[in-house]
Design a protein around this motif. Structure first.
Motif, short mmCIF file in Angstrom:
data_model
loop_
_atom_site.label_atom_id
_atom_site.label_comp_id
_atom_site.label_asym_id
_atom_site.label_seq_id
_atom_site.Cartn_x
_atom_site.Cartn_y
_atom_site.Cartn_z
N GLU A 1 22.22 54.78 38.38
CA GLU A 1 21.20 55.44 39.20
C GLU A 1 21.68 55.60 40.65
O GLU A 1 21.42 56.63 41.28
CB GLU A 1 19.90 54.63 39.17
CG GLU A 1 19.22 54.57 37.81
CD GLU A 1 19.91 53.64 36.83
OE1 GLU A 1 20.78 52.83 37.27
OE2 GLU A 1 19.61 53.73 35.62
N ALA B 1 24.25 58.38 40.66
CA ALA B 1 23.57 59.66 40.50
C ALA B 1 22.96 60.11 41.82
O ALA B 1 23.04 61.29 42.21
CB ALA B 1 22.49 59.55 39.42
N TYR C 1 23.48 64.50 41.14
CA TYR C 1 23.21 64.87 39.75
C TYR C 1 22.31 63.82 39.11
O TYR C 1 22.35 62.64 39.50
CB TYR C 1 24.51 64.98 38.95
CG TYR C 1 25.41 66.11 39.41
CD1 TYR C 1 25.30 67.38 38.87
CD2 TYR C 1 26.38 65.89 40.40
CE1 TYR C 1 26.12 68.41 39.29
CE2 TYR C 1 27.21 66.91 40.81
CZ TYR C 1 27.08 68.17 40.26
OH TYR C 1 27.89 69.19 40.69
N SER C 2 21.54 64.25 38.13
CA SER C 2 20.66 63.30 37.45
C SER C 2 21.47 62.40 36.53
O SER C 2 22.58 62.75 36.09
CB SER C 2 19.60 64.05 36.62
OG SER C 2 20.21 64.69 35.52
N HIS D 1 22.15 64.12 33.22
CA HIS D 1 23.25 65.09 33.32
C HIS D 1 24.59 64.37 33.22
O HIS D 1 25.48 64.80 32.46
CB HIS D 1 23.14 65.85 34.64
CG HIS D 1 24.35 66.66 34.99
ND1 HIS D 1 24.46 68.00 34.67
CD2 HIS D 1 25.52 66.32 35.63
CE1 HIS D 1 25.64 68.45 35.09
NE2 HIS D 1 26.30 67.46 35.68
#
Length: 266
Positions: A184, A187, A192-193, A196
């Motif tokens: 996390e 990200a 980006y998530s 993804h």
């Protein structure tokens, strides 16, 4: 309990020797080395300055961040640029394990890896080693293995068609075998998530980031079990596992044997 060295236990010498490691600094503009049928394996990291390597009919310009190889049985000569004197970290090694690892990682035909500053840490670790000959060689073998693995990974990454953010994620995972990685957080930094990154990482490397990291931690554990005297509990702590029992379960799930059995060769 008295712990025997491999030589004492098997009657055979340990198949790796660290002959020398540290800094090599060109103090004169005309500093040049030339050898025929070189008897050892030397790998050097250029920290500052520039120079030229000629080896087995090939020529390479080497500058900061570059790594170059002086292979066993090579005919080579190398020298510093008089205007930018070399400051290098190096390791000189010998033994059957050296040749086995070089062949296994397909580095026997590699002479230079350009712009690879993340490899410097392995040279620094080898230069900092203390201890007596047998213990030092065992510790050095584990670090040298990591160095060659990192060299091979650097070359492999440069052939990947993967997205840049996925390649960067892999690099971060490779440096986080202590378990401190948080997807996390990565990200958030990358823009980006997590979904993804997981999807495209799996497409590029065949497994999700968490499993890739776990495999790398287990591979590091295998080296520590083989080349060091650290206990299973100490290895578990060094790799960021909550306790040795969780570590043992993860290790056995991926290797088929417990850490203790792996170390004893059973």
């Amino acid at each position: 309990m008295k712990i025997q060295s491999l030589t004492q236990a098997t009657g055979r010498p340990f198949p790796f020797r660290l002959l020398n490691a540290g800094w090599g600094i060109a103090h004169k503009p005309d500093c040049l080395f030339e050898r025929a049928d070189y008897g050892y394996c030397t790998i050097e990291y250029v920290a500052r300055g520039r120079g030229v390597l000629e080896s087995d009919g090939r020529r390479f310009e080497c500058g900061p961040g570059d790594v170059y190889f002086l292979h066993r049985h090579s005919n080579h000569r190398y020298w510093t640029d008089p205007a930018e004197l070399w400051h290098k970290l190096f390791c000189m090694v010998d033994g059957e394990l050296v040749d086995l690892l070089m062949d296994s990682y397909r580095l026997a035909g590699v002479y230079r890896i350009a712009e690879a500053p993340r490899l410097r840490q392995h040279f620094e670790a080898l230069a900092a080693l203390g201890g007596d000959g047998a213990v030092r060689d065992m510790r050095a073998a584990a670090i040298f293995h990591q160095l060659l693995e990192a060299c091979a990974e650097t070359l492999y990454e440069r052939t990947l068609p993967a997205r840049p953010e996925v390649v960067e994620l892999k690099r971060e995972l490779d440096g986080c075998t202590d378990g401190g990685f948080r997807l996390e957080e990565f990200a958030g930094r990358s823009g980006y998530s997590a979904a993804h990154l997981i999807r495209h990482f799996r497409e590029a490397f065949g497994c999700p980031p968490y499993e890739y990291l776990m495999r790398r931690r287990v591979e590091t554990a295998q080296r520590l079990l083989t080349y060091t005297r650290k206990s299973v509990k100490e290895i578990a702590a060094a790799l960021g596992f909550s306790d040795q029992y969780y570590f043992s379960g993860c290790f056995k799930a991926r290797t088929g044997v417990s850490p203790t059995a792996y170390r004893s060769g059973k």
